[in-house]
Write a protein that holds these residues in place. Sequence first.
Motif, PDB file in Angstrom:
ATOM      1  N   GLY A  14       0.814  -1.208   0.000  1.00 38.38           N
ATOM      2  CA  GLY A  14       0.000   0.000   0.000  1.00 38.38           C
ATOM      3  C   GLY A  14       0.847   1.257   0.000  1.00 38.38           C
ATOM      4  O   GLY A  14       2.031   1.219   0.302  1.00 38.38           O
ATOM      5  N   SER A  15       0.166   2.382  -0.308  1.00 36.34           N
ATOM      6  CA  SER A  15       0.914   3.622  -0.468  1.00 36.34           C
ATOM      7  C   SER A  15       1.533   4.084   0.841  1.00 36.34           C
ATOM      8  O   SER A  15       2.511   4.817   0.850  1.00 36.34           O
ATOM      9  CB  SER A  15       0.007   4.717  -1.032  1.00 36.34           C
ATOM     10  OG  SER A  15      -1.114   4.859  -0.202  1.00 36.34           O
ATOM     11  N   ALA A  16       0.946   3.679   1.963  1.00 37.47           N
ATOM     12  CA  ALA A  16       1.498   4.109   3.242  1.00 37.47           C
ATOM     13  C   ALA A  16       2.438   3.060   3.829  1.00 37.47           C
ATOM     14  O   ALA A  16       2.933   3.218   4.943  1.00 37.47           O
ATOM     15  CB  ALA A  16       0.379   4.417   4.235  1.00 37.47           C
ATOM     16  N   ILE A  87     -10.179  11.403   2.397  1.00 36.44           N
ATOM     17  CA  ILE A  87      -9.150  12.408   2.093  1.00 36.44           C
ATOM     18  C   ILE A  87      -8.173  11.860   1.043  1.00 36.44           C
ATOM     19  O   ILE A  87      -7.861  12.527   0.052  1.00 36.44           O
ATOM     20  CB  ILE A  87      -8.394  12.818   3.371  1.00 36.44           C
ATOM     21  CG1 ILE A  87      -9.324  13.595   4.320  1.00 36.44           C
ATOM     22  CG2 ILE A  87      -7.178  13.689   3.028  1.00 36.44           C
ATOM     23  CD1 ILE A  87      -8.762  13.778   5.722  1.00 36.44           C
ATOM     24  N   GLU A  88      -7.717  10.616   1.255  1.00 36.30           N
ATOM     25  CA  GLU A  88      -6.756  10.030   0.313  1.00 36.30           C
ATOM     26  C   GLU A  88      -7.336   9.916  -1.095  1.00 36.30           C
ATOM     27  O   GLU A  88      -6.617  10.003  -2.084  1.00 36.30           O
ATOM     28  CB  GLU A  88      -6.310   8.646   0.819  1.00 36.30           C
ATOM     29  CG  GLU A  88      -5.337   8.733   1.977  1.00 36.30           C
ATOM     30  CD  GLU A  88      -5.119   7.392   2.682  1.00 36.30           C
ATOM     31  OE1 GLU A  88      -4.211   7.311   3.514  1.00 36.30           O
ATOM     32  OE2 GLU A  88      -5.880   6.444   2.414  1.00 36.30           O
ATOM     33  N   LYS A  97      -2.808  17.172   1.194  1.00 34.27           N
ATOM     34  CA  LYS A  97      -3.184  15.824   1.632  1.00 34.27           C
ATOM     35  C   LYS A  97      -2.596  15.509   3.002  1.00 34.27           C
ATOM     36  O   LYS A  97      -3.313  15.101   3.912  1.00 34.27           O
ATOM     37  CB  LYS A  97      -2.720  14.784   0.595  1.00 34.27           C
ATOM     38  CG  LYS A  97      -3.217  13.384   0.915  1.00 34.27           C
ATOM     39  CD  LYS A  97      -2.975  12.410  -0.214  1.00 34.27           C
ATOM     40  CE  LYS A  97      -1.615  11.755  -0.065  1.00 34.27           C
ATOM     41  NZ  LYS A  97      -1.386  10.755  -1.140  1.00 34.27           N
ATOM     42  N   VAL A  98      -1.300  15.728   3.135  1.00 28.94           N
ATOM     43  CA  VAL A  98      -0.642  15.413   4.412  1.00 28.94           C
ATOM     44  C   VAL A  98      -1.233  16.260   5.534  1.00 28.94           C
ATOM     45  O   VAL A  98      -1.512  15.763   6.632  1.00 28.94           O
ATOM     46  CB  VAL A  98       0.887  15.610   4.304  1.00 28.94           C
ATOM     47  CG1 VAL A  98       1.549  15.458   5.664  1.00 28.94           C
ATOM     48  CG2 VAL A  98       1.469  14.614   3.316  1.00 28.94           C
ATOM     49  N   VAL A 102      -3.130  14.732   8.845  1.00 30.99           N
ATOM     50  CA  VAL A 102      -2.658  14.990  10.204  1.00 30.99           C
ATOM     51  C   VAL A 102      -3.766  15.663  11.014  1.00 30.99           C
ATOM     52  O   VAL A 102      -4.061  15.287  12.156  1.00 30.99           O
ATOM     53  CB  VAL A 102      -1.387  15.871  10.182  1.00 30.99           C
ATOM     54  CG1 VAL A 102      -1.020  16.326  11.585  1.00 30.99           C
ATOM     55  CG2 VAL A 102      -0.234  15.102   9.555  1.00 30.99           C
ATOM     56  N   LEU A 103      -4.437  16.638  10.384  1.00 35.72           N
ATOM     57  CA  LEU A 103      -5.529  17.355  11.042  1.00 35.72           C
ATOM     58  C   LEU A 103      -6.641  16.385  11.423  1.00 35.72           C
ATOM     59  O   LEU A 103      -7.178  16.428  12.535  1.00 35.72           O
ATOM     60  CB  LEU A 103      -6.063  18.426  10.083  1.00 35.72           C
ATOM     61  CG  LEU A 103      -6.664  19.662  10.730  1.00 35.72           C
ATOM     62  CD1 LEU A 103      -5.588  20.431  11.480  1.00 35.72           C
ATOM     63  CD2 LEU A 103      -7.296  20.561   9.667  1.00 35.72           C
ATOM     64  N   ASN A 104      -6.968  15.493  10.488  1.00 39.70           N
ATOM     65  CA  ASN A 104      -8.004  14.482  10.728  1.00 39.70           C
ATOM     66  C   ASN A 104      -7.667  13.638  11.950  1.00 39.70           C
ATOM     67  O   ASN A 104      -8.499  13.432  12.832  1.00 39.70           O
ATOM     68  CB  ASN A 104      -8.129  13.610   9.476  1.00 39.70           C
ATOM     69  CG  ASN A 104      -9.068  12.438   9.666  1.00 39.70           C
ATOM     70  OD1 ASN A 104     -10.133  12.591  10.262  1.00 39.70           O
ATOM     71  ND2 ASN A 104      -8.685  11.282   9.176  1.00 39.70           N
ATOM     72  N   LEU A 105      -6.419  13.213  12.023  1.00 39.98           N
ATOM     73  CA  LEU A 105      -5.976  12.385  13.145  1.00 39.98           C
ATOM     74  C   LEU A 105      -6.049  13.151  14.456  1.00 39.98           C
ATOM     75  O   LEU A 105      -6.574  12.655  15.461  1.00 39.98           O
ATOM     76  CB  LEU A 105      -4.542  11.895  12.887  1.00 39.98           C
ATOM     77  CG  LEU A 105      -3.930  10.990  13.940  1.00 39.98           C
ATOM     78  CD1 LEU A 105      -4.731   9.712  14.085  1.00 39.98           C
ATOM     79  CD2 LEU A 105      -2.490  10.659  13.593  1.00 39.98           C
TER      80      LEU A 105
END
Lengths: 126, 130
Positions: A14-16, A87-88, A97-98, A102-105
């Motif tokens: 995966g991308s992460a 978001i992704e 995106k980043v 981060v804000l979401n988390l």
Amino acid sequence: MSLRSDLGRVRGLGSAKEGTSHWWAQRLTAVALLPLSFWFVWSAINLVGVDHIGFKNWLNENANLVLMILFVGSLFYHMQLGLQVVIEDYVHAEIKKVTSLVLNLFVALFFGVSSIVALLKVAFGS
Amino acid sequence: MMNTGNRPLSPHLQVYRLPLAGILSFAHRTTGVALALGALALAYWINAAAYGPDAFYQAQALMGHWFSRLLLFGWTLSLFFHLCNGIRHLFWDAGIGLEIEQVNMSGWLVLIGTILLTLLSWLAGYGLLG
């Protein structure tokens, strides 16, 4: 023919580079939220119009405090995982995106933790 | 004219009607985002209780307002849809019910379940408390 094991092949995909852990956490929280949601809706119906003392007493009845903490915890975890995928999917510019991720988390953590602390405060408060 | 032969065409978006599965898939995401807002409302309600009796009284009064009731109805609907459709997703993850007829059937079941559970909750709410 590859000599790598099945596990070795899926690790870090995966991308992460986190493999299937996001997917798995989303399913686990979903399964946990199934009974908890039914319990919460029933509880919320019974808490309509209740006053502060009533809410405190309700939290101290049976396993209500524990279930409420589990519900809030799974809910905000599940919310963070779900919004992350949204978001992704839709935010492509790297910086945006980043930042959104981060804000979401942080927002999910803030509201989740503050809700749990608030529940403890009400239940154990004078 | 380009020779299209018998090849499948990509959907013509302005005239293309999404199949039930597509509508429900879209709704799963939409209700998920809506429920995130609901989770914030829940956090406000809980934190108001920790803030004290006055703040909680205000929060409870706010929840009784007709517009909040409308939002709460929307969140109940979203919750039960997301929950029922989530069960459908869990079955798919287990490899069950992936044939087209089964997908359509479970889609209708999700819609029926959503409406029944939502109505039941609100009838219970108004029946119990008026």
